[in-house]
Design an enzyme around this catalytic site. Structure first.
Site, PDB file in Angstrom:
ATOM      1  N   GLN A  66       0.825  -1.201   0.000  1.00 21.21           N
ATOM      2  CA  GLN A  66       0.000   0.000   0.000  1.00 21.21           C
ATOM      3  C   GLN A  66       0.864   1.258   0.000  1.00 21.21           C
ATOM      4  O   GLN A  66       0.429   2.312  -0.468  1.00 21.21           O
ATOM      5  CB  GLN A  66      -0.923   0.016   1.215  1.00 21.21           C
ATOM      6  CG  GLN A  66      -0.214   0.186   2.557  1.00 21.21           C
ATOM      7  CD  GLN A  66      -1.185   0.207   3.723  1.00 21.21           C
ATOM      8  OE1 GLN A  66      -2.155  -0.540   3.747  1.00 21.21           O
ATOM      9  NE2 GLN A  66      -0.932   1.049   4.691  1.00 21.21           N
TER      10      GLN A  66
ATOM     11  N   HIS B 204      -1.774  -4.536  -5.294  1.00 19.03           N
ATOM     12  CA  HIS B 204      -1.247  -4.331  -3.943  1.00 19.03           C
ATOM     13  C   HIS B 204      -2.257  -4.749  -2.894  1.00 19.03           C
ATOM     14  O   HIS B 204      -3.471  -4.778  -3.131  1.00 19.03           O
ATOM     15  CB  HIS B 204      -0.856  -2.857  -3.733  1.00 19.03           C
ATOM     16  CG  HIS B 204      -2.004  -1.956  -3.400  1.00 19.03           C
ATOM     17  ND1 HIS B 204      -2.456  -1.753  -2.110  1.00 19.03           N
ATOM     18  CD2 HIS B 204      -2.818  -1.205  -4.198  1.00 19.03           C
ATOM     19  CE1 HIS B 204      -3.472  -0.909  -2.128  1.00 19.03           C
ATOM     20  NE2 HIS B 204      -3.728  -0.565  -3.381  1.00 19.03           N
ATOM     21  N   CYS B 205      -1.736  -5.092  -1.716  1.00 19.25           N
ATOM     22  CA  CYS B 205      -2.574  -5.303  -0.538  1.00 19.25           C
ATOM     23  C   CYS B 205      -2.027  -4.355   0.534  1.00 19.25           C
ATOM     24  O   CYS B 205      -1.700  -3.211   0.215  1.00 19.25           O
ATOM     25  CB  CYS B 205      -2.568  -6.775  -0.104  1.00 19.25           C
ATOM     26  SG  CYS B 205      -0.937  -7.525   0.040  1.00 19.25           S
ATOM     27  N   ASN B 206      -1.900  -4.796   1.773  1.00 16.65           N
ATOM     28  CA  ASN B 206      -1.333  -3.917   2.788  1.00 16.65           C
ATOM     29  C   ASN B 206       0.198  -3.935   2.728  1.00 16.65           C
ATOM     30  O   ASN B 206       0.835  -2.923   2.448  1.00 16.65           O
ATOM     31  CB  ASN B 206      -1.820  -4.325   4.180  1.00 16.65           C
ATOM     32  CG  ASN B 206      -3.294  -4.039   4.377  1.00 16.65           C
ATOM     33  OD1 ASN B 206      -4.126  -4.829   3.953  1.00 16.65           O
ATOM     34  ND2 ASN B 206      -3.640  -2.916   4.987  1.00 16.65           N
TER      35      ASN B 206
END
Length: 209
Positions: free
Chosen positions: A77, A148-150
């Site tokens: 992120q 993307h993720c975290n």
């Protein structure tokens, strides 16, 4: 009674009381500042053993972007929230598979948000067709998509592995190897890996239905 002038003349620094201030920095570092007269002493404030996390916390931004294919990037992120990084990699589309992470540049990029929980029992395959469709959309529009993720460690890499298996007809091990080469910190949770390992291309392509 002493006048103000007499009090000032008779003032002595040695009469000042010792002052102690505890400061916690943004990185979590705890410091004790002690004042006595004109002298300041700075020491580390030891963290109680029960509050120690057992590892060194890294609070720096992770702007590393893994290039899986020319049109397919993988990151965290932090990269998705850094305009300079996005422009540097010519990103046009952003696939956000995090949970609770905002899309902050809607006027500049095409977004798709599919919130996936990073839990081994979460059904990753349920979302794969929708993710693949968006990545393919970016490719057909001659764009570059950032997934993307975290942290860019579990969910986003799992989605990219699924995409490579579904749209590139790559076997699981080859897709996993390619993703880890592009972003070495990639480590999908065991549940996601098991779902992908036990699936086949037809399953992934039809996972939406």
């Amino acid at each position: 009674m002493q006048s103000l002038a007499e009090e000032i003349v008779s003032f002595s620094r040695t009469r000042l009381r010792k002052q102690c201030t505890r400061v916690t920095s943004l990185s979590g570092r705890r410091i004790i500042e002690t004042w006595k007269g004109s002298t300041i002493t700075v020491v580390e404030d030891p963290v109680p053993p029960e509050r120690m996390v057992g590892y060194v916390q890294d609070t720096s931004w992770d702007l590393r972007v893994g290039v899986v294919k020319p049109h397919l990037l993988l990151g965290s992120q932090d990269a998705a929230h850094d305009f300079g990084t996005l422009r540097k990699h010519k990103v046009s589309h952003i696939l956000n598979v995090a949970f609770g992470v905002d899309n902050i540049f809607p006027d500049f990029f095409i977004y798709k948000t599919i919130s996936i929980l990073d839990q081994p029992d979460a059904n990753l395959l349920l979302h794969m067709q929708e993710c693949c469709d968006f990545i393919q959309q970016a490719y057909s529009e001659k764009g570059v998509v950032l997934v993307h993720c975290n942290a860019g460690v579990s969910r986003a890499p799992a989605v990219v592995i699924g995409y490579l298996m579904s749209c590139d007809d790559q076997p699981f091990e080859a897709a996993l190897s390619l993703v880890k080469t592009a972003r070495p910190t990639s480590c999908p949770n065991p549940g996601f890996l098991e779902q992908l390992r036990n699936s086949n291309m037809d399953t992934l392509k039809g996972s939406k239905h």
